[in-house]
Design a protein around this motif. Structure first.
Motif, short mmCIF file in Angstrom:
data_model
loop_
_atom_site.label_atom_id
_atom_site.label_comp_id
_atom_site.label_asym_id
_atom_site.label_seq_id
_atom_site.Cartn_x
_atom_site.Cartn_y
_atom_site.Cartn_z
N ILE B 46 0.87 -1.17 0.00
CA ILE B 46 0.00 0.00 0.00
C ILE B 46 0.91 1.22 0.00
O ILE B 46 1.75 1.37 0.90
CB ILE B 46 -0.90 -0.01 1.25
N GLU B 47 0.77 2.03 -1.02
CA GLU B 47 1.66 3.20 -1.13
C GLU B 47 1.04 4.41 -0.44
O GLU B 47 0.01 4.92 -0.89
CB GLU B 47 1.89 3.56 -2.60
N LEU B 48 1.69 4.87 0.62
CA LEU B 48 1.30 6.14 1.24
C LEU B 48 2.25 7.20 0.70
O LEU B 48 3.27 6.87 0.09
CB LEU B 48 1.40 6.03 2.77
N PRO B 49 1.95 8.48 0.89
CA PRO B 49 2.82 9.51 0.31
C PRO B 49 4.27 9.42 0.81
O PRO B 49 5.19 9.83 0.08
CB PRO B 49 2.17 10.82 0.75
N ASN B 50 4.50 8.94 2.02
CA ASN B 50 5.87 8.97 2.56
C ASN B 50 6.47 7.60 2.86
O ASN B 50 7.65 7.49 3.17
CB ASN B 50 5.92 9.82 3.84
N THR B 51 5.68 6.52 2.81
CA THR B 51 6.20 5.19 3.11
C THR B 51 5.19 4.16 2.60
O THR B 51 4.27 4.52 1.85
CB THR B 51 6.50 5.03 4.63
N LYS B 52 5.38 2.91 2.97
CA LYS B 52 4.47 1.86 2.50
C LYS B 52 3.95 1.04 3.68
O LYS B 52 4.62 0.90 4.71
CB LYS B 52 5.23 0.88 1.58
#
Lengths: 134, 134
Positions: B46-52
């Motif tokens: 799951i790609e979040l803006p700053n990490t996964k």
């Protein structure tokens, strides 16, 4: 809806030792302890380049971390915090999808002075999720 | 020494349901399942803006996630992964400080095709830490 991962919180049995380990052994940037009486915790923030680790230690007899440390005497990963733009809209959307909000369902002011809510771990793969409005 | 938080891994009892929840209810960018036979897991990033966030589901009878899900049937936060520049230097530094490395102590190739190691949770506040060389 969810944005950045604001932090990962780790409950620790010895805040001084855990802070020293992250600073000296893991070579991270470790802040000073801050008491958060409204949440029953003392916290230490560790700044990584892209997010933060929050070390949690019980503050006061009613601390929600106390039971967690009784079950996990070595400590453990306690929760993850996702940022949202509008915490009321996020809460209402999640409640409509069947998710439970902990406590009275109203946002509290968190460790960064921003409104936060916690979601029921059973509704999210056994992981305690905090939402923080940024 | 540690750099970015590469990902937080969450073991889940139903990969399809957890993926759908992150995509549809939490509104995040969810990838396709990938089998990682060397690690005994199927993963969804799951790609979040700053990490996964890495959702983990057992693959094969000897999967290390199977026991975790037996103890935690709803799932749970399984590990956190910190990036390092040089995994051998990091390992040797941590071993010299008394920390235990899991398995045979040699890096394996992880889900991103990079060398990874796991550290003993008892040496790090009950939290399982993966190091990934980037």
């Amino acid at each position: 809806m969810i944005g950045r991962l604001n932090h990962v919180a780790i409950a620790v049995p010895d805040l001084k030792a855990a802070s020293a380990q992250y600073r000296d052994t893991l070579g991270a940037k470790v802040g000073a302890p801050q008491d958060e009486p409204d949440h029953g915790v003392t916290v230490v923030f560790i700044e990584l380049p892209n997010t933060k680790i929050e070390l949690l230690y019980p503050l006061g007899e009613a601390s929600p971390i106390r039971g967690f440390l009784e079950k996990n005497p070595s400590g453990g990963i306690h929760h993850i915090c996702y940022e949202v733009d509008d915490i009321i809209a996020a809460r209402d959307h999640l409640k409509a999808a069947g998710a439970r909000v902990l406590g009275d369902g109203e946002p509290k002011i968190g460790a960064h002075g921003k409104p936060v809510l916690f979601l029921h771990p059973k509704d999210f793969n056994g992981s305690l999720i905090e939402l923080e409005q940024v």
